[in-house]
Write a protein that holds these residues in place. Structure first.
Motif, PDB file in Angstrom:
ATOM      1  N   LYS A  31       0.103   1.021   4.328  1.00 44.53           N
ATOM      2  CA  LYS A  31       0.878   0.266   4.037  1.00 44.53           C
ATOM      3  C   LYS A  31       0.669  -0.608   2.954  1.00 44.53           C
ATOM      4  N   GLY A  32      -0.589  -0.884   2.811  1.00 42.52           N
ATOM      5  CA  GLY A  32      -1.336  -1.791   1.792  1.00 42.52           C
ATOM      6  C   GLY A  32      -1.321  -1.106   0.483  1.00 42.52           C
ATOM      7  N   GLY A  33      -1.616   0.143   0.496  1.00 37.11           N
ATOM      8  CA  GLY A  33      -1.672   1.040  -0.630  1.00 37.11           C
ATOM      9  C   GLY A  33      -0.440   1.168  -1.498  1.00 37.11           C
ATOM     10  N   GLU A  34       0.703   1.198  -0.601  1.00 37.42           N
ATOM     11  CA  GLU A  34       2.033   1.220  -1.259  1.00 37.42           C
ATOM     12  C   GLU A  34       2.429  -0.036  -1.801  1.00 37.42           C
ATOM     13  N   ASP A  35       1.927  -1.271  -0.997  1.00 41.95           N
ATOM     14  CA  ASP A  35       2.222  -2.556  -1.683  1.00 41.95           C
ATOM     15  C   ASP A  35       1.552  -3.099  -2.929  1.00 41.95           C
ATOM     16  N   ILE A  36       0.358  -2.431  -3.065  1.00 43.97           N
ATOM     17  CA  ILE A  36      -0.437  -2.901  -4.179  1.00 43.97           C
ATOM     18  C   ILE A  36       0.249  -2.013  -5.461  1.00 43.97           C
ATOM     19  N   LEU A  37       0.354  -0.842  -5.058  1.00 42.57           N
ATOM     20  CA  LEU A  37       1.115   0.190  -6.285  1.00 42.57           C
ATOM     21  C   LEU A  37       2.450  -0.433  -6.600  1.00 42.57           C
ATOM     22  N   ASN A  38       3.232  -0.853  -5.731  1.00 40.19           N
ATOM     23  CA  ASN A  38       4.515  -1.385  -6.023  1.00 40.19           C
ATOM     24  C   ASN A  38       4.317  -2.567  -6.890  1.00 40.19           C
ATOM     25  N   ARG A  39       3.502  -3.451  -6.542  1.00 43.24           N
ATOM     26  CA  ARG A  39       3.474  -4.950  -7.321  1.00 43.24           C
ATOM     27  C   ARG A  39       2.669  -4.539  -8.368  1.00 43.24           C
ATOM     28  N   PHE A  40       1.859  -3.565  -8.604  1.00 43.26           N
ATOM     29  CA  PHE A  40       1.482  -3.449 -10.049  1.00 43.26           C
ATOM     30  C   PHE A  40       2.498  -2.610 -10.957  1.00 43.26           C
ATOM     31  N   PHE A  41       2.961  -1.906 -10.450  1.00 37.31           N
ATOM     32  CA  PHE A  41       4.116  -1.277 -11.135  1.00 37.31           C
ATOM     33  C   PHE A  41       5.208  -2.305 -11.623  1.00 37.31           C
ATOM     34  N   ASN A  42       5.434  -3.185 -10.816  1.00 31.98           N
ATOM     35  CA  ASN A  42       6.565  -4.143 -11.051  1.00 31.98           C
ATOM     36  C   ASN A  42       5.911  -5.170 -12.031  1.00 31.98           C
ATOM     37  N   TYR A  43       4.751  -5.367 -12.164  1.00 30.73           N
ATOM     38  CA  TYR A  43       4.019  -6.200 -13.005  1.00 30.73           C
ATOM     39  C   TYR A  43       4.127  -5.543 -14.424  1.00 30.73           C
ATOM     40  N   LEU A  44       3.984  -4.117 -14.475  1.00 32.68           N
ATOM     41  CA  LEU A  44       4.231  -3.452 -15.619  1.00 32.68           C
ATOM     42  C   LEU A  44       5.565  -3.544 -16.187  1.00 32.68           C
ATOM     43  N   ASN A  45       6.611  -3.284 -15.160  1.00 34.18           N
ATOM     44  CA  ASN A  45       8.007  -3.261 -15.733  1.00 34.18           C
ATOM     45  C   ASN A  45       8.511  -4.431 -16.042  1.00 34.18           C
TER      46      ASN A  45
END
Length: 508
Positions: free
Chosen positions: A221-235
């Motif tokens: 779950k943590g891996g999914e969360d950091i990828l989600n937050r990182f992609f939202n940072y880019l978007n």
């Protein structure tokens, strides 16, 4: 002439050629080959219409297609495809100008190990070594021949830990992000994001996945969360958790492919949000559409920019639900239109990331629907001057950190889009052109934009209308004055109304 025996090889799609004495050439294609070709054609047709594509063969991390550098813009943008700070994978490994980052990879490797609970360096290496053969097969043939399995596994471990450590520092706003500035400098740290998303700088996602499972063992779950937050940072320019799931049972080839699938969601029906009813005869419309289907220039032509659309009564609107899987939507109402766009952030790294996602879509063996190329092609049509960027900013659709709005216009102008999904792009263009061709809608738009675009213009219009009306009455009664006895009759009527009104009842 003696007959030449047909050459055969081990591939299933063998093409047999026989030359007879009269030099007639006969090409025989086995039935199974024609069946395979038909499957490929059906897959591509379905892909262009938004259907999922079945992976038919082992895909590889491709290099940038050489044809991209043939055009003038491709030559000018060549540095956008090359790493500036760090090399990841075998394609740019051991470049002298990137040596500083190689030393820093050892520090990030140790930091990543410390963040894992009760995990030794040997555990990390063994986990990566288990997928070393699968990771080798993700690169083009010959690119990994110079490395033994042990050397290749160590390279994958260092590079993958560097990527994951950087993503986690950005996503969680950890103090360890200062390590990036200390060893890479502020300028180097600013360019790490672009290097992570270069097409030729990709790590097989299978390597990232096994390390994420060690870092976040509880269902990842943590891996999914950091990828989600990182992609939202880019978007969106914000480190937030939200939107659709990043992985969601996807099996991406690398991080760039995963981000591309998260970046934009163009529905096949993106141009079918209109509510108008066509005034043209059905038969005539059918002939027109069928003729455009085979005219590439007509289908690929641009439409009006943001300011031109506004003058035609098409107004911008930000899509509030950014997880609705509809990033571009056009609605034609009775007297105006709405072009709905999702919010996007533009930074100094955006141009390189866009170009590499386009290069990924242009590679062979990557059947896709050209979603990013189509989105950027739409933005290139919308943004051609500074006022277009201003309108997008005012509607909170485009956020940029490039300083001036002209820099955003320049960025989109320098990006070359060799191909788009004409099925999707043509739908949107035709709906916009159909709205703009309606006379009463454009007249209503001129009235709205000219006189009702602000409260002061509305007040001025009402005051001017009142003055015009009173002037008309004054002129009319000057030409045709009322009779003298009419004034007396009006006074009598007013007195009658006043005295006939009953006084209010007083309570005791």
């Amino acid at each position: 002439m003696s007959s030449i025996p047909p050459q055969r090889n081990t591939y299933s799609n063998v093409i047999e050629m026989e030359m007879s004495e009269n030099e007639e050439v006969r090409i025989e294609i086995p039935d199974n080959n024609s069946t395979d070709n038909a499957i490929v054609v059906r897959e591509w047709e379905g892909c262009l219409k938004g259907n999922a594509v079945t992976k038919r063969s082992q895909r590889r991390i491709e290099r940038v297609p050489p044809l991209i550098f043939k055009c003038e813009k491709g030559k000018r943008n060549q540095e956008c495809y090359e790493p500036a700070v760090v090399s990841l994978g075998p394609y740019h490994h051991n470049q002298t100008e990137l040596a500083q980052a190689e030393k820093y990879k050892l520090i990030t490797l140790e930091e990543f190990r410390l963040s894992c609970t009760k995990i030794t360096m040997g555990d990390l290496y063994n986990k990566v070594f288990e997928v070393v053969e699968e990771a080798r097969n993700c690169y083009i043939d010959g690119s990994t021949d110079g490395y033994t399995d042990e050397e290749f596994a160590r390279m994958m471990l260092r590079d993958a830990c560097f990527v994951l450590f950087f993503i986690e520092c950005i996503s969680c706003a950890k103090n360890k992000v200062l390590l990036n500035n200390e060893y890479l400098g502020a300028l180097g740290f600013a360019n790490v994001v672009r290097d992570i998303f270069l097409l030729e700088n990709q790590i097989p996602f299978v390597v990232l996945k096994v390390l994420l499972e060690l870092r976040f063992p509880a269902d990842n779950k943590g891996g999914e969360d950091i990828l989600n937050r990182f992609f939202n940072y880019l978007n969106y320019g914000e480190v937030i958790t939200g939107g659709e799931k990043v992985l969601d049972h996807k099996q991406p080839l690398h991080l760039l492919e995963l981000y591309r699938s998260y970046f934009i969601s163009l529905k096949v029906s993106l141009g079918l949000g209109s509510t108008h009813s066509s005034k043209w005869p059905r038969k005539w419309k059918k002939v027109t559409e069928s003729s455009e289907d085979y005219n590439y220039v007509k289908r690929n032509r641009s439409f009006a920019s943001v300011t031109e659309l506004k003058a035609k009564g098409i107004f911008l609107k930000r899509i509030c639900n950014e997880s609705s899987n509809e990033d571009i939507k056009f609605l034609s109402h009775f007297c105006y239109g709405e072009l709905e766009l999702v919010r996007r952030a533009v930074s100094s790294n955006t141009k390189a990331i866009y170009l590499n996602m386009i290069a990924y879509e242009m590679c062979a063996h990557n059947p896709n629907d050209f979603r990013v190329s189509t989105y950027i092609r739409v933005m290139k049509s919308l943004v051609i001057q500074r006022d277009d960027v201003k309108e997008l900013r005012n509607h909170n659709i485009l956020l940029h950190s490039l300083g001036r709005d002209e820099e955003v216009v320049k960025m989109y102008d320098e990006i070359d889009v060799p191909a788009v999904n004409l099925y999707m792009f043509n739908q949107l263009r035709k709906e916009i052109e159909h709205h703009c061709s309606s006379k009463y809608k454009t007249w209503a738009a001129e009235l709205i934009t000219g006189y009702f675009s602000s409260p002061w213009k509305t007040v001025a219009l009402l005051v001017a209308s009142a003055i015009l009306f009173t002037s008309f009455l004054q002129t009319y009664f000057t030409i045709r004055p009322l009779p003298d006895d009419s004034n007396a009759d009006m006074i009598k009527l007013l007195r009658h109304c006043v005295y006939s009104k009953q006084p209010p009842t007083k309570l005791a």
